[in-house]
Design a protein around this motif. Sequence first.
Motif, PDB file in Angstrom:
ATOM      1  N   LEU A  92       7.612 -10.408 -46.694  1.00 36.45           N
ATOM      2  CA  LEU A  92       6.652  -9.782 -47.583  1.00 36.45           C
ATOM      3  C   LEU A  92       7.191  -9.914 -48.948  1.00 36.45           C
ATOM      4  O   LEU A  92       6.253 -10.048 -50.288  1.00 36.45           O
ATOM      5  N   THR A  93       8.394  -9.679 -49.140  1.00 39.60           N
ATOM      6  CA  THR A  93       9.036  -9.958 -50.678  1.00 39.60           C
ATOM      7  C   THR A  93       8.742 -11.641 -50.863  1.00 39.60           C
ATOM      8  O   THR A  93       8.415 -11.892 -52.187  1.00 39.60           O
ATOM      9  N   LYS A  94       8.997 -12.226 -49.908  1.00 44.40           N
ATOM     10  CA  LYS A  94       8.603 -13.981 -50.235  1.00 44.40           C
ATOM     11  C   LYS A  94       7.201 -14.180 -50.960  1.00 44.40           C
ATOM     12  O   LYS A  94       6.740 -14.736 -51.609  1.00 44.40           O
ATOM     13  N   LEU A  95       6.232 -13.388 -50.154  1.00 43.29           N
ATOM     14  CA  LEU A  95       4.890 -13.542 -50.352  1.00 43.29           C
ATOM     15  C   LEU A  95       4.658 -13.107 -51.829  1.00 43.29           C
ATOM     16  O   LEU A  95       3.913 -13.792 -52.645  1.00 43.29           O
ATOM     17  N   HIS A  96       5.080 -12.006 -52.116  1.00 44.61           N
ATOM     18  CA  HIS A  96       5.037 -11.474 -53.488  1.00 44.61           C
ATOM     19  C   HIS A  96       5.632 -12.266 -54.411  1.00 44.61           C
ATOM     20  O   HIS A  96       5.058 -12.309 -55.652  1.00 44.61           O
ATOM     21  N   THR A  97       6.588 -12.851 -54.231  1.00 41.69           N
ATOM     22  CA  THR A  97       7.265 -13.791 -55.281  1.00 41.69           C
ATOM     23  C   THR A  97       6.569 -14.898 -55.403  1.00 41.69           C
ATOM     24  O   THR A  97       6.521 -15.403 -56.599  1.00 41.69           O
ATOM     25  N   CYS A  98       6.087 -15.658 -54.416  1.00 39.93           N
ATOM     26  CA  CYS A  98       5.222 -16.755 -54.539  1.00 39.93           C
ATOM     27  C   CYS A  98       3.989 -16.440 -55.105  1.00 39.93           C
ATOM     28  O   CYS A  98       3.549 -17.413 -55.991  1.00 39.93           O
ATOM     29  N   ALA A  99       3.131 -15.194 -55.019  1.00 41.93           N
ATOM     30  CA  ALA A  99       2.095 -14.998 -55.532  1.00 41.93           C
ATOM     31  C   ALA A  99       2.346 -14.612 -57.232  1.00 41.93           C
ATOM     32  O   ALA A  99       1.528 -15.098 -58.189  1.00 41.93           O
ATOM     33  N   LEU A 100       3.539 -13.959 -57.636  1.00 47.10           N
ATOM     34  CA  LEU A 100       3.816 -14.088 -59.012  1.00 47.10           C
ATOM     35  C   LEU A 100       4.193 -15.342 -59.510  1.00 47.10           C
ATOM     36  O   LEU A 100       3.710 -15.524 -60.873  1.00 47.10           O
TER      37      LEU A 100
END
Length: 231
Positions: A92-100
């Motif tokens: 989930l952290t990876k997804l958030h980082t990618c989205a940002l």
Amino acid sequence: MGTDNERSGSEMEKMLLLYKSFMARVTKFDEAASAGSRFLVSFQQGLEFVRRPALDRSSNLLKNISKANETERLTSYFNAGCIHANDGSQSLTKLHTCALGLHSLVNTAKTILIELEGLLEDVIKVLEAANEYLLPSQDEDIDARLMGEATNADEEETASSDSGRPELTEYATMMGVIYSMIKQDFVMQEKIVSALNLKLSSGELETYCTMCSLRPFIDDEIMHQAWSFMP
């Protein structure tokens, strides 16, 4: 006559400087697009990992492995669907980082697009100075105005020059064409990033990744020709 030649040389010098600046920003846009494509692939991988189904506990293979290595740790691992406790939070952290990262790159691309528009405004001024022609309307799109100026200047050049070297109009037209391609590419990227969410189907994500990788609005042959124009 000498004055006309000096004026023509001065306008060409300005055009070449603008062309170099324009292509430098095109390079930055391409770099942002490539980085965005990598972020999108990472987003896809992270989302697919989060959504992967738990292992089938009824499998004879899993049962045999569990019996042969019956430990508390292995049992807990199987009960969790063969996912470590921190895998979910990391994904989930990876997804958030990618989205940002994707949103940041879209903003960067938008800034570059505005800079390209500014350079095209300067190109129009060079063409106007070269042929002493002003369009009656300033409300048209920048690429439409540019093409109008280039067409008029081309008529002037055809009448006054037999040189085989690239003329002002060739540089101006090339920049107009590239701007049009990049603008369409940007709109595509912006729409894809704004559509990202955790409910996207695997097929939709795969399509988005393919589109960002292929960049269908960018003509490679035209880009190759554009780089051959570099002085």
